[in-house]
Design an enzyme around this catalytic site. Sequence first.
Site, short mmCIF file in Angstrom:
data_model
loop_
_atom_site.label_atom_id
_atom_site.label_comp_id
_atom_site.label_asym_id
_atom_site.label_seq_id
_atom_site.Cartn_x
_atom_site.Cartn_y
_atom_site.Cartn_z
N LYS A 1 0.80 -1.22 -0.10
CA LYS A 1 -0.16 0.06 -0.06
C LYS A 1 0.95 1.37 0.20
O LYS A 1 0.63 2.04 -0.91
CB LYS A 1 -0.99 -0.02 1.19
CG LYS A 1 -2.13 -0.97 1.06
CD LYS A 1 -2.90 -1.15 2.40
CE LYS A 1 -3.95 -2.21 2.13
NZ LYS A 1 -4.40 -2.62 3.19
N GLN B 1 -4.57 -1.36 9.79
CA GLN B 1 -4.60 -2.64 9.10
C GLN B 1 -5.14 -3.57 10.04
O GLN B 1 -4.86 -3.68 11.19
CB GLN B 1 -3.21 -3.03 8.93
CG GLN B 1 -3.07 -4.48 8.18
CD GLN B 1 -3.57 -4.12 6.65
OE1 GLN B 1 -3.43 -3.36 5.93
NE2 GLN B 1 -4.14 -5.36 6.12
N ASP C 1 -10.84 3.41 4.15
CA ASP C 1 -11.57 1.88 3.93
C ASP C 1 -12.97 1.87 3.94
O ASP C 1 -13.76 0.68 3.88
CB ASP C 1 -10.85 1.19 5.09
CG ASP C 1 -9.74 0.16 5.16
OD1 ASP C 1 -9.69 -0.15 3.98
OD2 ASP C 1 -9.21 -0.48 5.86
#
Length: 300
Positions: A54, A98, A121
Amino acid sequence: MGATIIDGRDFAAAVRGKVTGHVTRLASEQGIVPGLAVVLVGEDPASQVYVRSKGKATVEAGMKSVEHNLAADTSESELLALIDQLNNDSSIHGILVQLPLPEHLNEGLVVNAIDPAKDVDGFHISNVGLLGTGRKSMVPCTPLGCLMLLRNHHGSLSGLDAVVIGRSNIVGRPMVQLLIGDSCTVTVAHSRTRDLPEVVRRADVVVAAVGRPAMVQGDWLKPGATVIDVGINRVDAPERGVGKTRLVGDVDFERASRVAGAITPVPGGVGPMTIACLLANTLTACCRSNGVPEPEGLTA
Ligand code: NDP
């Protein structure tokens, strides 16, 4: 005739190219550089790989990338303090924690501590509610990637019968909302669904997000259906040598591709779209926070 293979690598590269172009213009015309902060707690090897890729993709798109690697025994209050700091950092437009987090940390509490405007997200409860009520939100990356692939293949999805197999918060449920938003008639299937093959057979569009290798059979499909395979399952591959494995989706690709009109492969289908959409979401968040027009085609 075999199905058209929907090449997620190619399309993801195009999305990333588009993001990079906008980022370059934002920097040169307005002096704004989108920034993404990724927070990793602990040393889970798979999560470390995701976080690294990422970060690399963010830099390649011309954005600022910040990584926070915290020890596995980081306390909830330490993590919340970091999120608060990032919420208040004007050079950071996207924050991603994460998942999964170590067990002693409350995932819901942590995710909902992120400023919803920076929640790239799309897991914050406010964004879930906005998406569920058909309003502008941050959209979870994987279902957003599926939607982009479907729009690119079909043009309009209006009126199509869609079946989503799986009702998780990260894929199935937001996928349902996105397909409703594009005027599909949507059926949601899950582990309690009766006669799944018959349900799938009605669909013009099938999105499989289950986590069971090759579960969806070719003869479940309506001829010509479009199949989006979200599943990523590692299975033994003795044909490649002792102890070797390979990735397969939730759909029996070989048989399904003889019946479907179009299908995404695994790997190389939905997977690459997830990171492309993370970059798109970071750019979108940056544009919204700066009152700059959002680029078209990069969100729902
Ligand atoms: P979850 O385990 O959270 O959800 C799985 C869903 O599948 C559940 O809703 C479950 O039903 C349903 N299900 C399980 N068994 C059956 C069955 N026999 N028949 C019908 N439905 C069933 O998984 P995720 O949504 O997180 O992920 C799904 C897959 O997508 C996984 O393979 C994952 O690795 C992959 N994935 C891929 C990503 C990418 O970037 N390409 C990103 C995220 C996930 P119930 O609710 O009733 O238990």
